[in-house]
Scaffold this motif. Structure first.
Motif, PDB file in Angstrom:
ATOM      1  N   ARG A 178      37.689  56.832  36.240  1.00 56.04           N
ATOM      2  CA  ARG A 178      39.156  56.847  36.342  1.00 56.04           C
ATOM      3  C   ARG A 178      39.642  55.667  37.175  1.00 56.04           C
ATOM      4  N   GLU A 179      38.946  55.399  38.284  1.00 59.95           N
ATOM      5  CA  GLU A 179      39.340  54.279  39.142  1.00 59.95           C
ATOM      6  C   GLU A 179      39.192  52.946  38.395  1.00 59.95           C
ATOM      7  N   MET A 180      38.124  52.809  37.611  1.00 60.78           N
ATOM      8  CA  MET A 180      37.927  51.576  36.853  1.00 60.78           C
ATOM      9  C   MET A 180      38.978  51.431  35.762  1.00 60.78           C
ATOM     10  N   ASP A 181      39.317  52.541  35.100  1.00 57.04           N
ATOM     11  CA  ASP A 181      40.379  52.491  34.084  1.00 57.04           C
ATOM     12  C   ASP A 181      41.685  51.997  34.696  1.00 57.04           C
ATOM     13  N   GLN A 182      42.019  52.533  35.863  1.00 55.68           N
ATOM     14  CA  GLN A 182      43.275  52.159  36.520  1.00 55.68           C
ATOM     15  C   GLN A 182      43.278  50.684  36.911  1.00 55.68           C
ATOM     16  N   GLU A 183      42.164  50.216  37.475  1.00 53.88           N
ATOM     17  CA  GLU A 183      42.103  48.824  37.901  1.00 53.88           C
ATOM     18  C   GLU A 183      42.089  47.886  36.690  1.00 53.88           C
ATOM     19  N   ALA A 184      41.371  48.256  35.641  1.00 56.87           N
ATOM     20  CA  ALA A 184      41.331  47.429  34.431  1.00 56.87           C
ATOM     21  C   ALA A 184      42.713  47.335  33.805  1.00 56.87           C
ATOM     22  N   LEU A 185      43.421  48.434  33.747  1.00 52.30           N
ATOM     23  CA  LEU A 185      44.779  48.423  33.193  1.00 52.30           C
ATOM     24  C   LEU A 185      45.726  47.596  34.050  1.00 52.30           C
ATOM     25  N   ARG A 186      45.522  47.635  35.360  1.00 52.31           N
ATOM     26  CA  ARG A 186      46.350  46.811  36.248  1.00 52.31           C
ATOM     27  C   ARG A 186      46.152  45.330  35.937  1.00 52.31           C
ATOM     28  N   LEU A 187      44.901  44.921  35.769  1.00 50.79           N
ATOM     29  CA  LEU A 187      44.615  43.525  35.446  1.00 50.79           C
ATOM     30  C   LEU A 187      45.166  43.150  34.074  1.00 50.79           C
ATOM     31  N   LEU A 188      44.996  44.033  33.114  1.00 58.02           N
ATOM     32  CA  LEU A 188      45.505  43.751  31.771  1.00 58.02           C
ATOM     33  C   LEU A 188      47.018  43.632  31.779  1.00 58.02           C
ATOM     34  N   ASP A 189      47.677  44.452  32.581  1.00 59.76           N
ATOM     35  CA  ASP A 189      49.134  44.392  32.671  1.00 59.76           C
ATOM     36  C   ASP A 189      49.586  43.041  33.228  1.00 59.76           C
ATOM     37  N   VAL A 190      48.830  42.512  34.188  1.00 56.67           N
ATOM     38  CA  VAL A 190      49.144  41.202  34.762  1.00 56.67           C
ATOM     39  C   VAL A 190      49.150  40.121  33.668  1.00 56.67           C
ATOM     40  N   PHE A 191      48.252  40.260  32.707  1.00 57.88           N
ATOM     41  CA  PHE A 191      48.126  39.273  31.636  1.00 57.88           C
ATOM     42  C   PHE A 191      48.877  39.668  30.361  1.00 57.88           C
ATOM     43  N   GLY A 192      49.674  40.728  30.441  1.00 62.43           N
ATOM     44  CA  GLY A 192      50.437  41.158  29.274  1.00 62.43           C
ATOM     45  C   GLY A 192      49.593  41.738  28.170  1.00 62.43           C
ATOM     46  N   ASN A 212      36.026  45.602  28.054  1.00 61.07           N
ATOM     47  CA  ASN A 212      35.630  44.262  28.448  1.00 61.07           C
ATOM     48  C   ASN A 212      35.951  44.007  29.917  1.00 61.07           C
ATOM     49  N   VAL A 213      37.134  44.420  30.352  1.00 63.29           N
ATOM     50  CA  VAL A 213      37.500  44.226  31.749  1.00 63.29           C
ATOM     51  C   VAL A 213      36.679  45.139  32.649  1.00 63.29           C
ATOM     52  N   LYS A 214      36.449  46.374  32.198  1.00 61.83           N
ATOM     53  CA  LYS A 214      35.634  47.297  32.996  1.00 61.83           C
ATOM     54  C   LYS A 214      34.222  46.760  33.217  1.00 61.83           C
ATOM     55  N   ALA A 215      33.714  45.990  32.253  1.00 62.22           N
ATOM     56  CA  ALA A 215      32.378  45.410  32.416  1.00 62.22           C
ATOM     57  C   ALA A 215      32.317  44.503  33.638  1.00 62.22           C
ATOM     58  N   GLY A 216      33.437  43.866  33.965  1.00 57.75           N
ATOM     59  CA  GLY A 216      33.480  43.017  35.138  1.00 57.75           C
ATOM     60  C   GLY A 216      33.654  43.763  36.439  1.00 57.75           C
ATOM     61  N   ARG A 249      41.353  34.273  25.306  1.00 55.31           N
ATOM     62  CA  ARG A 249      41.164  33.448  26.504  1.00 55.31           C
ATOM     63  C   ARG A 249      41.676  34.190  27.745  1.00 55.31           C
ATOM     64  N   LYS A 250      42.847  34.790  27.638  1.00 55.42           N
ATOM     65  CA  LYS A 250      43.402  35.540  28.764  1.00 55.42           C
ATOM     66  C   LYS A 250      42.491  36.707  29.142  1.00 55.42           C
ATOM     67  N   LEU A 251      41.955  37.388  28.133  1.00 58.05           N
ATOM     68  CA  LEU A 251      41.072  38.521  28.394  1.00 58.05           C
ATOM     69  C   LEU A 251      39.812  38.059  29.109  1.00 58.05           C
ATOM     70  N   GLU A 252      39.280  36.907  28.712  1.00 60.92           N
ATOM     71  CA  GLU A 252      38.079  36.400  29.368  1.00 60.92           C
ATOM     72  C   GLU A 252      38.359  36.097  30.845  1.00 60.92           C
ATOM     73  N   ILE A 253      39.521  35.540  31.119  1.00 65.73           N
ATOM     74  CA  ILE A 253      39.892  35.266  32.518  1.00 65.73           C
ATOM     75  C   ILE A 253      40.082  36.574  33.278  1.00 65.73           C
ATOM     76  N   ALA A 254      40.717  37.567  32.638  1.00 66.99           N
ATOM     77  CA  ALA A 254      40.912  38.873  33.287  1.00 66.99           C
ATOM     78  C   ALA A 254      39.571  39.516  33.618  1.00 66.99           C
ATOM     79  N   ARG A 255      38.616  39.414  32.694  1.00 69.26           N
ATOM     80  CA  ARG A 255      37.287  39.994  32.949  1.00 69.26           C
ATOM     81  C   ARG A 255      36.603  39.283  34.114  1.00 69.26           C
ATOM     82  N   ALA A 256      36.735  37.956  34.167  1.00 65.80           N
ATOM     83  CA  ALA A 256      36.156  37.212  35.288  1.00 65.80           C
ATOM     84  C   ALA A 256      36.788  37.634  36.608  1.00 65.80           C
TER      85      ALA A 256
END
Length: 252
Positions: free
Chosen positions: A126-140, A98-102, A158-165
């Motif tokens: 790989r770069e998208m995986d790393q960045e997506a995980l970084r964002l997910l980590d920010v939101f726990g 979901n985050v990678k889609a953004g 809700r948090k995931l939707e904000i992370a994707r945005a």
């Protein structure tokens, strides 16, 4: 200069003016609220700002660039992202995907590279995986990266939707009734999340919300919309105590 400058924005549907002469100026880093009764035109304003609708009149300037009439995709690439009152995640996809889609605004490979799994495809993934995980980590949410989005509790969705945005790297984040369906504890946590997003990502946020506790707790300024027109605007406390606003919106 304001990050967002909107002047005389108007749109009609079948002869009915849904938004009439709307204006707003939002400074960079501001947490701004757009409130009003049901049917006042708030979501229509969001749809105009994001290119879902094209205005009949008026202008929208984002960070000095006129984005009036551009498509939804173009405006997202220009730097406007949004969430929705009814959560619109890819529920059968993983939290990570979901985050990678953004992220596809900024991480690209060609169709040929994707089909034939050429080296650039693996590098970008790989770069998208790393960045997506970084964002997910920010939101726990990093520990739940492999979960289906539909399996997350409501507050985490809700948090995931904000992370994707945020993955689209916006300048302006639009939150459409983020507290809808939340209990008081979830709303309190959401308030902390919104403040955190603004401070951590140096983000400018415009939100629509009916929960006055949330609005008064986090918004620095408000614009009140009534029958498609701006009724009042200004510092939050002043607006919420204005007799016209109380009469039109709060019903007291």
């Amino acid at each position: 200069m304001a990050l967002l400058e909107v002047k005389n924005l108007s749109i009609s549907f079948g002869g009915l003016k849904a938004v009439d002469g709307f204006h707003i100026d939002i400074e960079k880093g501001q947490l701004y609220g757009l409130i009003g009764p049901n049917g006042a035109g708030k979501t229509t304003v969001f749809n105009l700002l994001t290119g879902v609708y094209k205005p009949n009149a008026g202008s929208i300037v984002l960070d000095g660039k006129n984005i009036t009439g551009r498509s939804n995709i173009q405006i997202n690439q220009d730097g406007v992202a949004r969430t929705f009152q009814n959560i619109r995640l890819f529920k059968d996809m993983s939290v990570l995907d979901n985050v990678k889609a953004g992220l596809h605004n900024h991480y690209r490979y060609s169709a040929v590279e994707g089909i034939f799994r050429l080296p650039r495809y693996f590098k970008v993934e790989r770069e998208m995986d790393q960045e997506a995980l970084r964002l997910l980590d920010v939101f726990g949410l990093a520990d739940e990266c492999d979960f289906k989005a539909s399996n997350l509790p409501y507050g985490k969705q809700r948090k995931l939707e904000i992370a994707r945005a945020l993955a689209t790297q916006p300048k302006l984040l639009l939150l459409d009734e983020p507290a809808a369906g939340m209990n008081p504890n979830e709303t309190a946590e959401l308030m902390d999340t919104i403040r955190f997003v603004r401070d951590t990502f140096d983000m400018t946020i415009l939100l629509i919300e009916h929960d006055m506790k949330l609005v008064s707790g986090i918004c620095e300024k408000l614009t009140v919309l009534n029958f498609g027109q701006v009724l009042k605007e200004g510092p939050t406390s002043d607006v919420l105590h204005d007799p016209e606003v109380v009469k039109a919106y709060l019903g007291e």
